[in-house]
Design a protein around this motif. Structure first.
Motif, short mmCIF file in Angstrom:
data_model
loop_
_atom_site.label_atom_id
_atom_site.label_comp_id
_atom_site.label_asym_id
_atom_site.label_seq_id
_atom_site.Cartn_x
_atom_site.Cartn_y
_atom_site.Cartn_z
N ILE A 144 42.40 35.44 48.95
CA ILE A 144 41.44 35.07 50.00
C ILE A 144 41.39 33.55 50.11
O ILE A 144 41.69 32.84 49.15
N ALA A 145 41.02 33.07 51.30
CA ALA A 145 40.90 31.63 51.53
C ALA A 145 39.72 31.36 52.43
O ALA A 145 39.42 32.16 53.34
N ILE A 171 36.55 42.18 52.73
CA ILE A 171 37.83 41.52 52.98
C ILE A 171 38.81 41.88 51.87
O ILE A 171 39.98 42.20 52.12
N ILE A 172 38.35 41.81 50.63
CA ILE A 172 39.20 42.12 49.48
C ILE A 172 39.62 43.59 49.50
O ILE A 172 40.79 43.93 49.28
N GLU A 173 38.66 44.46 49.75
CA GLU A 173 38.94 45.90 49.71
C GLU A 173 39.88 46.36 50.82
O GLU A 173 40.61 47.34 50.68
N SER A 174 39.87 45.65 51.93
CA SER A 174 40.69 46.07 53.07
C SER A 174 42.13 45.56 52.97
O SER A 174 42.96 45.84 53.84
N ASN A 175 42.43 44.78 51.93
CA ASN A 175 43.78 44.22 51.77
C ASN A 175 44.43 44.71 50.48
O ASN A 175 43.84 45.33 49.66
N LEU A 228 43.26 38.49 41.28
CA LEU A 228 42.96 37.96 42.60
C LEU A 228 42.86 36.44 42.52
O LEU A 228 42.50 35.89 41.48
N SER A 229 43.16 35.78 43.62
CA SER A 229 43.09 34.32 43.66
C SER A 229 42.34 33.88 44.91
O SER A 229 42.36 34.56 45.93
N ALA A 256 45.54 36.84 58.52
CA ALA A 256 44.26 36.27 58.96
C ALA A 256 43.06 37.05 58.42
O ALA A 256 41.97 36.48 58.29
N SER A 257 43.25 38.31 58.09
CA SER A 257 42.14 39.12 57.61
C SER A 257 41.67 38.71 56.21
O SER A 257 40.62 39.14 55.75
#
Length: 245
Positions: free
Chosen positions: A113-114, A241-245, A46-47, A151-152
């Protein structure tokens, strides 16, 4: 002739015994297809990209006390394979200065993620609030692009209220707090429009008014203790957020 026959029988018997022993030492599993494809594991790291100003770069605190670093370490502690966060932030940056800096980085990577936290220096320098609204929206769109146009995968952190710090002791604290609220209201409204997570840490920043441990040695910026409070507030949401993507 009889001796030769006896020799052959004994030799065959010894050969058969050796074959049985070999089979026992190296048993052949049953029902295995001739070709097997080993199971593969997704090892994609992940980044994380953090955009902002002094609050994101962690002015007056150690690197490990910056909130993006605390967040990354917290995610790693939860067994997420996250690399070192990419931080584009500097003390004093306004929205337009952050935009210039991002272009200068010439980033081509996409991030898992950002985050975005920007605006306090617009308020401090007395910039028109309309400028903030325009450039914050543009920065948010840039963050979305860095997150693969998803956007998520983006979240925004509200502007802390520095009127609660010793730095603002001789300033019009009510005016500062009111303007910070106006800036944050604009940011939250834009986030709602884009369906982006908005984390309101401003109430925590105001605890510095009676808890000096939440202020760094410079008397203005948050301490590591305050940044830890921020991350504790939104860590579970970032995990979502991470889990939903």
């Amino acid at each position: 002739m009889k001796s030769l026959l006896t020799y052959l029988l004994i030799s065959f018997s010894i050969y058969s015994c050796n074959q049985k022993e070999t089979a026992m030492l190296n048993p052949v599993p049953e029902n295995i297809p001739e070709e097997q494809t080993p199971e593969t594991t997704d090892t994609t790291k992940l980044s994380y990209l953090a955009l902002g100003d002094s609050y994101t770069i962690g002015e007056s605190v150690k690197v490990k006390e910056r909130w993006p670093v605390i967040l990354a370490d917290s995610l790693i502690n939860r067994a997420y394979d996250l690399g070192e966060p990419k931080i584009i932030a500097r003390t004093g940056w306004t929205t337009d200065e952050l935009q210039v800096a991002i272009k200068g980085e010439k980033i081509t990577d996409t991030f898992s993620i950002a985050s975005l936290l920007i605006g306090v220096n617009n308020q401090y320098r007395g910039y028109a609030i309309a400028q903030y609204e325009k450039e914050f929206k543009e920065l948010l769109q840039t963050a979305i692009e860095f997150a693969g146009n998803d956007a998520s995968k983006v979240f925004v952190v509200s502007i802390p209220d520095y009127s609660a710090t010793p730095f603002a002791a001789s300033s019009d604290k009510e005016k500062i707090a009111k303007e910070i609220d106006e800036y944050n209201q604009i940011a939250e409204t834009i986030c709602n429009k884009y369906q982006i997570k908005y984390f309101n840490i401003t109430p925590i920043s105001r605890e510095a008014d009676y808890d000096t441990s939440l202020v760094a040695d410079d008397g203005l910026h948050p301490s590591g203790a305050m940044y830890n409070k921020w991350v504790k507030l939104f860590l579970d949401d970032v995990v979502d957020i991470i889990e939903s993507n």
